[in-house]
Every structure is written in structure tokens, then in C-alpha cells.
Design a protein around this motif. Sequence first.
Motif, PDB file in Angstrom:
ATOM      1  N   PHE A   1     104.018   8.581  59.115  1.00 42.56           N
ATOM      2  CA  PHE A   1     104.279   7.717  59.662  1.00 42.56           C
ATOM      3  C   PHE A   1     103.690   6.564  58.693  1.00 42.56           C
ATOM      4  O   PHE A   1     104.617   5.587  59.379  1.00 42.56           O
ATOM      5  CB  PHE A   1     102.427   8.278  60.421  1.00 42.56           C
ATOM      6  CG  PHE A   1     103.628   8.954  61.183  1.00 42.56           C
ATOM      7  CD1 PHE A   1     103.514   8.819  62.803  1.00 42.56           C
ATOM      8  CD2 PHE A   1     102.602  10.370  61.406  1.00 42.56           C
ATOM      9  CE1 PHE A   1     103.967   9.902  63.515  1.00 42.56           C
ATOM     10  CE2 PHE A   1     103.064  11.116  62.469  1.00 42.56           C
ATOM     11  CZ  PHE A   1     103.169  10.677  63.408  1.00 42.56           C
ATOM     12  N   ARG A   2     103.058   6.894  57.992  1.00 42.60           N
ATOM     13  CA  ARG A   2     102.948   5.575  56.757  1.00 42.60           C
ATOM     14  C   ARG A   2     103.919   5.241  55.863  1.00 42.60           C
ATOM     15  O   ARG A   2     103.252   5.808  54.726  1.00 42.60           O
ATOM     16  CB  ARG A   2     102.158   4.996  56.511  1.00 42.60           C
ATOM     17  CG  ARG A   2     101.055   4.470  58.215  1.00 42.60           C
ATOM     18  CD  ARG A   2      99.262   4.231  57.782  1.00 42.60           C
ATOM     19  NE  ARG A   2      98.958   4.351  58.848  1.00 42.60           N
ATOM     20  CZ  ARG A   2      98.019   4.091  58.698  1.00 42.60           C
ATOM     21  NH1 ARG A   2      97.192   5.240  58.454  1.00 42.60           N
ATOM     22  NH2 ARG A   2      96.957   4.175  60.523  1.00 42.60           N
TER      23      ARG A   2
ATOM     24  N   CYS B   1     104.563  13.666  47.099  1.00 44.24           N
ATOM     25  CA  CYS B   1     104.824  13.005  47.753  1.00 44.24           C
ATOM     26  C   CYS B   1     103.816  11.497  47.968  1.00 44.24           C
ATOM     27  O   CYS B   1     102.807  11.655  46.991  1.00 44.24           O
ATOM     28  CB  CYS B   1     104.676  12.882  49.258  1.00 44.24           C
ATOM     29  SG  CYS B   1     104.709  11.418  50.485  1.00 44.24           S
ATOM     30  N   GLY B   2     104.012  10.438  47.792  1.00 45.72           N
ATOM     31  CA  GLY B   2     104.092   9.130  47.686  1.00 45.72           C
ATOM     32  C   GLY B   2     103.030   9.125  48.583  1.00 45.72           C
ATOM     33  O   GLY B   2     101.482   8.202  47.970  1.00 45.72           O
ATOM     34  N   GLN B   3     102.515   9.859  49.566  1.00 47.17           N
ATOM     35  CA  GLN B   3     101.407   9.473  50.253  1.00 47.17           C
ATOM     36  C   GLN B   3      99.810  10.461  50.176  1.00 47.17           C
ATOM     37  O   GLN B   3      99.313  10.296  49.968  1.00 47.17           O
ATOM     38  CB  GLN B   3     101.629   9.897  51.965  1.00 47.17           C
ATOM     39  CG  GLN B   3     102.449   9.063  52.306  1.00 47.17           C
ATOM     40  CD  GLN B   3     101.606   7.670  52.627  1.00 47.17           C
ATOM     41  OE1 GLN B   3     100.429   7.786  52.635  1.00 47.17           O
ATOM     42  NE2 GLN B   3     102.686   6.595  52.553  1.00 47.17           N
ATOM     43  N   ALA B   4     100.226  11.649  48.615  1.00 49.97           N
ATOM     44  CA  ALA B   4      99.309  12.824  48.470  1.00 49.97           C
ATOM     45  C   ALA B   4      98.549  11.328  47.750  1.00 49.97           C
ATOM     46  O   ALA B   4      98.976  10.433  46.912  1.00 49.97           O
ATOM     47  CB  ALA B   4     100.095  13.752  47.511  1.00 49.97           C
TER      48      ALA B   4
END
Length: 186
Positions: free
Chosen positions: A163-164, A121-124
Motif C-alpha cells: 500500500f505504501r 522487503c523495505g517495509q519490514a
Amino acid sequence: MATIKFLKVKGTWREVADAARTTIRLDEGTKEPSSSWKKRILLAEHSPIRKLCFNWKWTDLPYWVSVHFVRHKYGIEHFVSTQRTDRTGETRDDKRQDAPVVHECFANAQSVMFISRRRLCGQASPETRAAWKLVVDEIAKVEPEVAECCVPECVYRGFCPEFRPCGFCNTPAFAKMVERYRTVSR
């Protein structure tokens, strides 16, 4: 920079297929499963895929990245080099968060796909994504159908539940990745 020391496959597709046959009251088969059958059973996440397992070892993995992976606990076992003072001879309090560790794992195919949803994921963190991509790239060399099913959560779901969101789900690359993920060749 983390590296993969080895990747081994435990279990066979014949064993996966025979377990699947057991669930529908059929005797063991003799024919090797096709690539499309492998992809379909992986996408369906039917329980027999858990008979296919992977064993790998990262070297020089930063401690804090190792901690991200240790959070995964279903279908995976972790063996991480210790920082205990009585074992290393070095004061643990002096160790930095980026101190390199050796981190070995044993995981089934379903767990590998689940971890991919979180760690690609791009949030990792970029470091965690890079370390996980090393594993997926090694899997691709020996079990390409499994690697094809190792996708970020947004690709798996078809939308981003974060969430973002990082914005990847609004790109042409996302649409291509979703199509590739869902395609089962005949």
C-alpha cells in the motif's frame, strides 16, 4: 544484536532431483543436479524443493523481532526460549519487548524463499530485515542457488504490491536485482 549460532542443511539435491524424477515417472538418477537445474526448480517452486531443509538458531534476538518470524507457519517450525516465570525465575511482567530470546527454526527451501519476500522487503523493520539477512547470508555459504532466490516481494513479482511502497522498485538497483534473480546460467 542477533547472531546466528548455526545453520545446518537437511536433505540433498540428489534427493530433490529423485523426488522430481518420481513426479514424472522416472527412476532415481545418479548425476548430481547442475546449478542451473537447481535455480530453475527453485524459481518454479516445484514441490520437491521442500525436501531441502535448513535448521538455524538466532541468539540475542529481540523478543518483538522473534514475534515477526513466528507469524510464518507454513513449512517452518519455531522453537523460542520461554519467558515463563515458573521456568526462568523472573517475573514475566517485568520483561521488556526487546528482551533477548533464543529462536531456533527448521524450514524447507520454499518456506525460506517465501519468508524472504516478506522479511527482506523495505517495509519490514530494519531489525527484522537484518536478522533475516543473517540467515540468507549463511544459506549462501552452503546453498548459493537458494540464497539467490531469497528476494523481496517486489523483485519476486516485478512490482511492489504494498500500500505504501518504499520506492526501491523505482531504482536501478531494483532492475539489476530482478535481472539477477531471473537469470539462470547454463
